[in-house]
Design a protein around this motif. Sequence first.
Motif, PDB file in Angstrom:
ATOM      1  N   PHE A   1      48.810  -8.670  24.372  1.00  0.00           N
ATOM      2  CA  PHE A   1      48.198  -7.348  24.564  1.00  0.00           C
ATOM      3  C   PHE A   1      49.248  -6.323  24.990  1.00  0.00           C
ATOM      4  O   PHE A   1      49.229  -5.181  24.524  1.00  0.00           O
ATOM      5  CB  PHE A   1      47.095  -7.425  25.619  1.00  0.00           C
ATOM      6  N   LEU A   2      50.175  -6.735  25.865  1.00  0.00           N
ATOM      7  CA  LEU A   2      51.136  -5.789  26.429  1.00  0.00           C
ATOM      8  C   LEU A   2      52.060  -5.202  25.382  1.00  0.00           C
ATOM      9  O   LEU A   2      52.475  -4.046  25.498  1.00  0.00           O
ATOM     10  CB  LEU A   2      51.961  -6.475  27.527  1.00  0.00           C
ATOM     11  N   PHE A   3      52.394  -5.979  24.348  1.00  0.00           N
ATOM     12  CA  PHE A   3      53.377  -5.474  23.396  1.00  0.00           C
ATOM     13  C   PHE A   3      52.817  -4.337  22.535  1.00  0.00           C
ATOM     14  O   PHE A   3      53.571  -3.615  21.874  1.00  0.00           O
ATOM     15  CB  PHE A   3      53.900  -6.619  22.508  1.00  0.00           C
ATOM     16  N   LYS A   4      51.499  -4.116  22.559  1.00  0.00           N
ATOM     17  CA  LYS A   4      50.899  -3.027  21.789  1.00  0.00           C
ATOM     18  C   LYS A   4      51.131  -1.682  22.450  1.00  0.00           C
ATOM     19  O   LYS A   4      51.196  -0.658  21.770  1.00  0.00           O
ATOM     20  CB  LYS A   4      49.411  -3.287  21.591  1.00  0.00           C
ATOM     21  N   GLY A   5      51.206  -1.655  23.779  1.00  0.00           N
ATOM     22  CA  GLY A   5      51.712  -0.487  24.476  1.00  0.00           C
ATOM     23  C   GLY A   5      50.727   0.599  24.855  1.00  0.00           C
ATOM     24  O   GLY A   5      51.064   1.476  25.654  1.00  0.00           O
ATOM     25  N   ASP A   6      49.512   0.604  24.332  1.00  0.00           N
ATOM     26  CA  ASP A   6      48.559   1.653  24.686  1.00  0.00           C
ATOM     27  C   ASP A   6      47.846   1.284  25.989  1.00  0.00           C
ATOM     28  O   ASP A   6      47.851   0.121  26.394  1.00  0.00           O
ATOM     29  CB  ASP A   6      47.547   1.849  23.558  1.00  0.00           C
ATOM     30  N   PRO A   7      47.221   2.261  26.656  1.00  0.00           N
ATOM     31  CA  PRO A   7      46.605   1.990  27.969  1.00  0.00           C
ATOM     32  C   PRO A   7      45.552   0.886  27.951  1.00  0.00           C
ATOM     33  O   PRO A   7      45.485   0.082  28.876  1.00  0.00           O
ATOM     34  CB  PRO A   7      45.989   3.337  28.350  1.00  0.00           C
ATOM     35  N   LEU A   8      44.708   0.839  26.920  1.00  0.00           N
ATOM     36  CA  LEU A   8      43.648  -0.168  26.873  1.00  0.00           C
ATOM     37  C   LEU A   8      44.231  -1.570  26.813  1.00  0.00           C
ATOM     38  O   LEU A   8      43.836  -2.455  27.587  1.00  0.00           O
ATOM     39  CB  LEU A   8      42.730   0.073  25.671  1.00  0.00           C
TER      40      LEU A   8
ATOM     41  N   ASP B   1      47.290  -2.463  27.589  1.00  0.00           N
ATOM     42  CA  ASP B   1      48.034  -2.713  28.824  1.00  0.00           C
ATOM     43  C   ASP B   1      47.092  -3.139  29.946  1.00  0.00           C
ATOM     44  O   ASP B   1      47.411  -4.038  30.728  1.00  0.00           O
ATOM     45  CB  ASP B   1      48.792  -1.456  29.255  1.00  0.00           C
ATOM     46  N   PHE B   2      45.936  -2.493  30.020  1.00  0.00           N
ATOM     47  CA  PHE B   2      44.984  -2.811  31.081  1.00  0.00           C
ATOM     48  C   PHE B   2      44.441  -4.233  30.911  1.00  0.00           C
ATOM     49  O   PHE B   2      44.390  -5.003  31.870  1.00  0.00           O
ATOM     50  CB  PHE B   2      43.832  -1.805  31.059  1.00  0.00           C
ATOM     51  N   ILE B   3      44.086  -4.589  29.677  1.00  0.00           N
ATOM     52  CA  ILE B   3      43.599  -5.947  29.421  1.00  0.00           C
ATOM     53  C   ILE B   3      44.700  -6.961  29.706  1.00  0.00           C
ATOM     54  O   ILE B   3      44.491  -7.986  30.362  1.00  0.00           O
ATOM     55  CB  ILE B   3      43.099  -6.091  27.976  1.00  0.00           C
ATOM     56  N   GLY B   4      45.906  -6.658  29.211  1.00  0.00           N
ATOM     57  CA  GLY B   4      47.021  -7.579  29.387  1.00  0.00           C
ATOM     58  C   GLY B   4      47.404  -7.791  30.835  1.00  0.00           C
ATOM     59  O   GLY B   4      47.643  -8.925  31.262  1.00  0.00           O
ATOM     60  N   ILE B   5      47.422  -6.716  31.624  1.00  0.00           N
ATOM     61  CA  ILE B   5      47.846  -6.872  33.017  1.00  0.00           C
ATOM     62  C   ILE B   5      46.766  -7.548  33.845  1.00  0.00           C
ATOM     63  O   ILE B   5      47.071  -8.280  34.795  1.00  0.00           O
ATOM     64  CB  ILE B   5      48.248  -5.508  33.620  1.00  0.00           C
ATOM     65  N   LEU B   6      45.495  -7.357  33.491  1.00  0.00           N
ATOM     66  CA  LEU B   6      44.440  -8.102  34.189  1.00  0.00           C
ATOM     67  C   LEU B   6      44.552  -9.596  33.881  1.00  0.00           C
ATOM     68  O   LEU B   6      44.344 -10.437  34.766  1.00  0.00           O
ATOM     69  CB  LEU B   6      43.062  -7.581  33.784  1.00  0.00           C
ATOM     70  N   LEU B   7      44.886  -9.926  32.643  1.00  0.00           N
ATOM     71  CA  LEU B   7      45.118 -11.331  32.303  1.00  0.00           C
ATOM     72  C   LEU B   7      46.301 -11.889  33.085  1.00  0.00           C
ATOM     73  O   LEU B   7      46.276 -13.034  33.544  1.00  0.00           O
ATOM     74  CB  LEU B   7      45.360 -11.477  30.800  1.00  0.00           C
ATOM     75  N   TYR B   8      47.336 -11.067  33.251  1.00  0.00           N
ATOM     76  CA  TYR B   8      48.500 -11.535  34.006  1.00  0.00           C
ATOM     77  C   TYR B   8      48.157 -11.694  35.483  1.00  0.00           C
ATOM     78  O   TYR B   8      48.660 -12.595  36.150  1.00  0.00           O
ATOM     79  CB  TYR B   8      49.671 -10.567  33.832  1.00  0.00           C
ATOM     80  N   GLN B   9      47.282 -10.821  35.992  1.00  0.00           N
ATOM     81  CA  GLN B   9      46.799 -10.997  37.359  1.00  0.00           C
ATOM     82  C   GLN B   9      46.073 -12.339  37.494  1.00  0.00           C
ATOM     83  O   GLN B   9      46.244 -13.058  38.487  1.00  0.00           O
ATOM     84  CB  GLN B   9      45.835  -9.861  37.733  1.00  0.00           C
ATOM     85  N   PHE B  10      45.279 -12.682  36.496  1.00  0.00           N
ATOM     86  CA  PHE B  10      44.572 -13.968  36.511  1.00  0.00           C
ATOM     87  C   PHE B  10      45.563 -15.122  36.404  1.00  0.00           C
ATOM     88  O   PHE B  10      45.394 -16.166  37.054  1.00  0.00           O
ATOM     89  CB  PHE B  10      43.565 -14.020  35.363  1.00  0.00           C
ATOM     90  N   CYS B  11      46.603 -14.931  35.598  1.00  0.00           N
ATOM     91  CA  CYS B  11      47.669 -15.929  35.481  1.00  0.00           C
ATOM     92  C   CYS B  11      48.308 -16.182  36.839  1.00  0.00           C
ATOM     93  O   CYS B  11      48.571 -17.331  37.213  1.00  0.00           O
ATOM     94  CB  CYS B  11      48.702 -15.436  34.468  1.00  0.00           C
ATOM     95  N   PHE B  12      48.548 -15.120  37.604  1.00  0.00           N
ATOM     96  CA  PHE B  12      49.146 -15.260  38.929  1.00  0.00           C
ATOM     97  C   PHE B  12      48.188 -15.965  39.894  1.00  0.00           C
ATOM     98  O   PHE B  12      48.614 -16.771  40.721  1.00  0.00           O
ATOM     99  CB  PHE B  12      49.527 -13.888  39.477  1.00  0.00           C
ATOM    100  N   LEU B  13      46.903 -15.654  39.780  1.00  0.00           N
ATOM    101  CA  LEU B  13      45.912 -16.342  40.607  1.00  0.00           C
ATOM    102  C   LEU B  13      45.929 -17.845  40.327  1.00  0.00           C
ATOM    103  O   LEU B  13      45.896 -18.661  41.258  1.00  0.00           O
ATOM    104  CB  LEU B  13      44.520 -15.771  40.347  1.00  0.00           C
ATOM    105  N   LEU B  14      45.996 -18.225  39.059  1.00  0.00           N
ATOM    106  CA  LEU B  14      46.077 -19.640  38.702  1.00  0.00           C
ATOM    107  C   LEU B  14      47.341 -20.273  39.274  1.00  0.00           C
ATOM    108  O   LEU B  14      47.328 -21.438  39.708  1.00  0.00           O
ATOM    109  CB  LEU B  14      46.053 -19.802  37.175  1.00  0.00           C
TER     110      LEU B  14
END
Length: 259
Positions: free
Chosen positions: A57-64, A66-79
């Motif tokens: 998601f992050l490599f696409k670069g638009d806000p939507l 980026d928002f989905i991608g960074i929330l997934l990364y937040q979940f990755c960090f939680l795991l």
Amino acid sequence: MGKERFFQKSKENDFFFAWLFTRRLSGPIAIWLRKSPITPNQITFASILVGLLSFSFLFKGDPLNDFIGILLYQFCFLLDCIDGDLARLRNPKVKYSGIFFDYFRALILEPFLPVFFAVGLFNHGYPISFVIVIMLVSIWRWMPQYSREHIVIRTLDRDPEFITVLRTFNLLKDSPKKFNKSPFKKLLNILIKFSIIIWGLPIGMMNFMTVLAFCGLTFIPINYYLKVKYLYILIVGFLYFLLFLKSSFYEFNQLKKID
């Protein structure tokens, strides 16, 4: 939950943001999973998959995206927090094989988080040279740390008492947490914690980009969003370079003295 936190990292050895927020989620989840057949390594593997998915998601670069991608990364960090909590909860003497697998997860995810943000900027017209510079700086920043931690783990495997030496030299912390000799220690500690929230590794980037992407979705025009993201990644790259110098000239010298 307070009495159950004995199996988590101590407050002194963890990022304060993780201790105050993420660990409050990972601890109860680890307790819930304690008697399940799920293993810490399986959670680590899931964290890797979620982290790689976030990059798509992050490599696409638009806000939507980026928002989905960074929330997934937040979940990755939680795991990532859950796997360590679960491992320590089941067995205080965590297996080194699991620690290596956990560092492998960090090695293939954390250096490339700013890189994929940079790729997203490239897809919106920013120069490819920016992506290359961020990739080099990010990899250079992380390699000394993971090389050091690899050495530490291998040494601990042979000599468990080595941890007392590490604590003496304070090698496992990226940022100072106290300035006991300064009359302005409270102010300095607040500034340090604020800096960790903004650019701490990788927690600060997750927090900042979560807020920025949300703003880009709601009220910031995309051209301003991209400019702010570009400036932020540029600053992060510079700070990564400084941390690379710190790792190279200080931490490895301390390990060399120990040897």
